[in-house]
Write a protein that holds these residues in place. Structure first.
Motif, mmCIF file in Angstrom:
data_model
loop_
_atom_site.group_PDB
_atom_site.id
_atom_site.type_symbol
_atom_site.label_atom_id
_atom_site.label_comp_id
_atom_site.label_asym_id
_atom_site.label_seq_id
_atom_site.Cartn_x
_atom_site.Cartn_y
_atom_site.Cartn_z
ATOM 1 N N MET A 1 0.847 -1.184 0.000
ATOM 2 C CA MET A 1 0.000 0.000 0.000
ATOM 3 C C MET A 1 0.885 1.237 0.000
ATOM 4 S SD MET A 1 -2.996 -1.145 2.662
ATOM 5 C CE MET A 1 -3.626 0.481 2.775
ATOM 6 N N LYS A 2 0.597 2.132 -0.924
ATOM 7 C CA LYS A 2 1.373 3.362 -1.035
ATOM 8 C C LYS A 2 0.438 4.563 -1.005
ATOM 9 C CE LYS A 2 5.056 1.305 -3.702
ATOM 10 N NZ LYS A 2 5.837 1.333 -4.928
ATOM 11 N N TRP A 3 1.003 5.706 -0.612
ATOM 12 C CA TRP A 3 0.263 6.963 -0.597
ATOM 13 C C TRP A 3 0.427 7.666 -1.935
ATOM 14 C CZ3 TRP A 3 -3.076 8.410 3.056
ATOM 15 C CH2 TRP A 3 -2.991 7.812 4.301
ATOM 16 N N TYR A 4 -0.654 8.330 -2.375
ATOM 17 C CA TYR A 4 -0.644 9.103 -3.613
ATOM 18 C C TYR A 4 -1.372 10.417 -3.355
ATOM 19 C CZ TYR A 4 0.604 4.686 -5.787
ATOM 20 O OH TYR A 4 1.239 3.526 -6.117
ATOM 21 N N ALA A 5 -1.034 11.437 -4.122
ATOM 22 C CA ALA A 5 -1.710 12.730 -4.034
ATOM 23 C C ALA A 5 -2.788 12.773 -5.112
ATOM 24 C CB ALA A 5 -0.726 13.865 -4.231
ATOM 25 N N LEU A 6 -4.006 13.041 -4.700
ATOM 26 C CA LEU A 6 -5.145 13.126 -5.609
ATOM 27 C C LEU A 6 -5.529 14.590 -5.764
ATOM 28 C CD1 LEU A 6 -7.364 11.680 -7.238
ATOM 29 C CD2 LEU A 6 -8.674 11.526 -5.136
ATOM 30 N N TYR A 7 -5.464 15.094 -6.983
ATOM 31 C CA TYR A 7 -5.813 16.487 -7.274
ATOM 32 C C TYR A 7 -7.331 16.601 -7.369
ATOM 33 C CZ TYR A 7 -5.848 21.012 -9.604
ATOM 34 O OH TYR A 7 -6.083 22.328 -9.922
ATOM 35 N N THR A 8 -7.899 17.634 -6.750
ATOM 36 C CA THR A 8 -9.350 17.828 -6.741
ATOM 37 C C THR A 8 -9.719 19.161 -7.380
ATOM 38 O OG1 THR A 8 -9.394 18.965 -4.607
ATOM 39 C CG2 THR A 8 -9.503 16.553 -4.569
ATOM 40 N N SER A 52 -6.645 21.896 -2.831
ATOM 41 C CA SER A 52 -6.902 21.074 -4.022
ATOM 42 C C SER A 52 -6.198 19.726 -4.019
ATOM 43 C CB SER A 52 -6.552 21.836 -5.305
ATOM 44 O OG SER A 52 -7.376 22.964 -5.431
ATOM 45 N N TYR A 53 -5.767 19.241 -2.861
ATOM 46 C CA TYR A 53 -5.130 17.922 -2.783
ATOM 47 C C TYR A 53 -5.660 17.127 -1.596
ATOM 48 C CZ TYR A 53 -1.763 19.276 -6.304
ATOM 49 O OH TYR A 53 -1.183 19.675 -7.484
ATOM 50 N N VAL A 54 -5.872 15.836 -1.840
ATOM 51 C CA VAL A 54 -6.208 14.871 -0.800
ATOM 52 C C VAL A 54 -5.216 13.727 -0.971
ATOM 53 C CG1 VAL A 54 -7.960 13.274 0.051
ATOM 54 C CG2 VAL A 54 -8.652 15.479 -0.834
ATOM 55 N N PHE A 55 -4.721 13.193 0.130
ATOM 56 C CA PHE A 55 -3.772 12.091 0.064
ATOM 57 C C PHE A 55 -4.522 10.776 0.248
ATOM 58 C CE2 PHE A 55 -1.515 15.861 1.371
ATOM 59 C CZ PHE A 55 -0.497 15.880 0.429
ATOM 60 N N VAL A 56 -4.200 9.800 -0.605
ATOM 61 C CA VAL A 56 -4.947 8.552 -0.663
ATOM 62 C C VAL A 56 -3.971 7.384 -0.536
ATOM 63 C CG1 VAL A 56 -6.529 7.196 -2.061
ATOM 64 C CG2 VAL A 56 -6.544 9.666 -2.249
ATOM 65 N N ARG A 57 -4.358 6.394 0.254
ATOM 66 C CA ARG A 57 -3.550 5.177 0.381
ATOM 67 C C ARG A 57 -4.242 4.090 -0.429
ATOM 68 N NH1 ARG A 57 -1.151 2.852 6.013
ATOM 69 N NH2 ARG A 57 0.661 1.881 5.073
ATOM 70 N N ILE A 58 -3.582 3.652 -1.496
ATOM 71 C CA ILE A 58 -4.172 2.733 -2.464
ATOM 72 C C ILE A 58 -3.595 1.326 -2.289
ATOM 73 C CG2 ILE A 58 -4.422 2.257 -4.928
ATOM 74 C CD1 ILE A 58 -5.981 4.695 -4.127
ATOM 75 N N LYS A 59 -4.491 0.334 -2.282
ATOM 76 C CA LYS A 59 -4.073 -1.067 -2.171
ATOM 77 C C LYS A 59 -3.804 -1.679 -3.539
ATOM 78 C CE LYS A 59 -7.124 -1.717 1.730
ATOM 79 N NZ LYS A 59 -8.344 -2.350 2.180
ATOM 80 N N ASP A 60 -4.762 -1.519 -4.457
ATOM 81 C CA ASP A 60 -4.638 -2.155 -5.765
ATOM 82 C C ASP A 60 -5.184 -1.232 -6.858
ATOM 83 O OD1 ASP A 60 -7.364 -2.297 -5.367
ATOM 84 O OD2 ASP A 60 -7.406 -4.455 -5.099
ATOM 85 N N GLU A 61 -5.114 -1.688 -8.086
ATOM 86 C CA GLU A 61 -5.479 -0.860 -9.229
ATOM 87 C C GLU A 61 -6.959 -0.489 -9.259
ATOM 88 O OE1 GLU A 61 -5.265 -1.470 -13.964
ATOM 89 O OE2 GLU A 61 -3.402 -1.854 -12.866
ATOM 90 N N THR A 62 -7.823 -1.333 -8.732
ATOM 91 C CA THR A 62 -9.257 -1.015 -8.749
ATOM 92 C C THR A 62 -9.568 0.202 -7.877
ATOM 93 O OG1 THR A 62 -9.703 -2.592 -6.962
ATOM 94 C CG2 THR A 62 -9.938 -3.396 -9.216
ATOM 95 N N ALA A 84 2.493 9.082 -9.092
ATOM 96 C CA ALA A 84 3.728 9.170 -8.310
ATOM 97 C C ALA A 84 3.456 8.829 -6.847
ATOM 98 C CB ALA A 84 4.312 10.567 -8.423
ATOM 99 N N PRO A 85 4.077 7.751 -6.331
ATOM 100 C CA PRO A 85 3.881 7.416 -4.917
ATOM 101 C C PRO A 85 4.620 8.403 -4.013
ATOM 102 C CG PRO A 85 5.408 5.878 -5.919
ATOM 103 C CD PRO A 85 4.912 6.777 -7.021
ATOM 104 N N ILE A 86 4.067 8.591 -2.836
ATOM 105 C CA ILE A 86 4.667 9.468 -1.825
ATOM 106 C C ILE A 86 5.207 8.572 -0.712
ATOM 107 C CG2 ILE A 86 4.209 11.292 -0.151
ATOM 108 C CD1 ILE A 86 1.884 12.146 -1.983
ATOM 109 N N PRO A 87 6.452 8.767 -0.299
ATOM 110 C CA PRO A 87 6.983 7.941 0.805
ATOM 111 C C PRO A 87 6.145 8.100 2.070
ATOM 112 C CG PRO A 87 8.740 9.159 -0.266
ATOM 113 C CD PRO A 87 7.445 9.683 -0.827
ATOM 114 N N ALA A 88 5.921 6.985 2.761
ATOM 115 C CA ALA A 88 5.091 6.988 3.960
ATOM 116 C C ALA A 88 5.647 7.900 5.041
ATOM 117 C CB ALA A 88 4.940 5.575 4.487
ATOM 118 N N LYS A 89 6.967 8.059 5.094
ATOM 119 C CA LYS A 89 7.560 8.908 6.145
ATOM 120 C C LYS A 89 7.217 10.384 5.932
ATOM 121 C CE LYS A 89 11.970 9.185 3.756
ATOM 122 N NZ LYS A 89 13.365 8.807 3.766
ATOM 123 N N GLN A 90 6.839 10.785 4.704
ATOM 124 C CA GLN A 90 6.452 12.163 4.467
ATOM 125 C C GLN A 90 5.028 12.451 4.924
ATOM 126 O OE1 GLN A 90 7.215 13.261 0.400
ATOM 127 N NE2 GLN A 90 9.424 13.202 0.678
#
Length: 93
Positions: A1-8, A52-62, A84-90
């Motif tokens: 599972m990785k974090w991603y930035a979702l633009y809104t 305009s950003y929300v951070f999302v933790r995604i498990k799989d492609e769906t 682009a994944p965001i490191p969890a420590k950030q």
């Protein structure tokens, strides 16, 4: 599972965040309080720290597609054609 930035869309951060939570997708929306002043009053308002950003933790492609189908979500932050994944420590919850 990785974090991603979702633009809104502008000012849709909370709606997208709540939509992600309803879809059982882990999301993070950092908020801060600020004092706003109108012509007749002052009021403390809670607003997103990064607009305009929300951070999302995604498990799989769906979950990528579920997140993008939420009203107000525009796109993930992309680098070299892929989200682009965001490191969890950030993202320190």
């Amino acid at each position: 599972m990785k974090w991603y930035a979702l633009y809104t869309k502008s000012r849709f951060e909370r709606r997208v965040f709540n939509g992600l939570r309803q879809q059982a997708i882990e999301a993070y929306l950092p908020m801060h309080k600020t004092l706003k002043q109108w012509s007749d009053r002052k009021k403390w308002v809670e607003e997103p720290l990064i607009k305009s950003y929300v951070f999302v933790r995604i498990k799989d492609e769906t979950e990528f597609f579920k997140a993008l189908n939420i009203s107000g979500a525009v796109n993930f932050v992309i680098f070299s054609g892929k989200p682009a994944p965001i490191p969890a420590k950030q993202i320190d919850l």
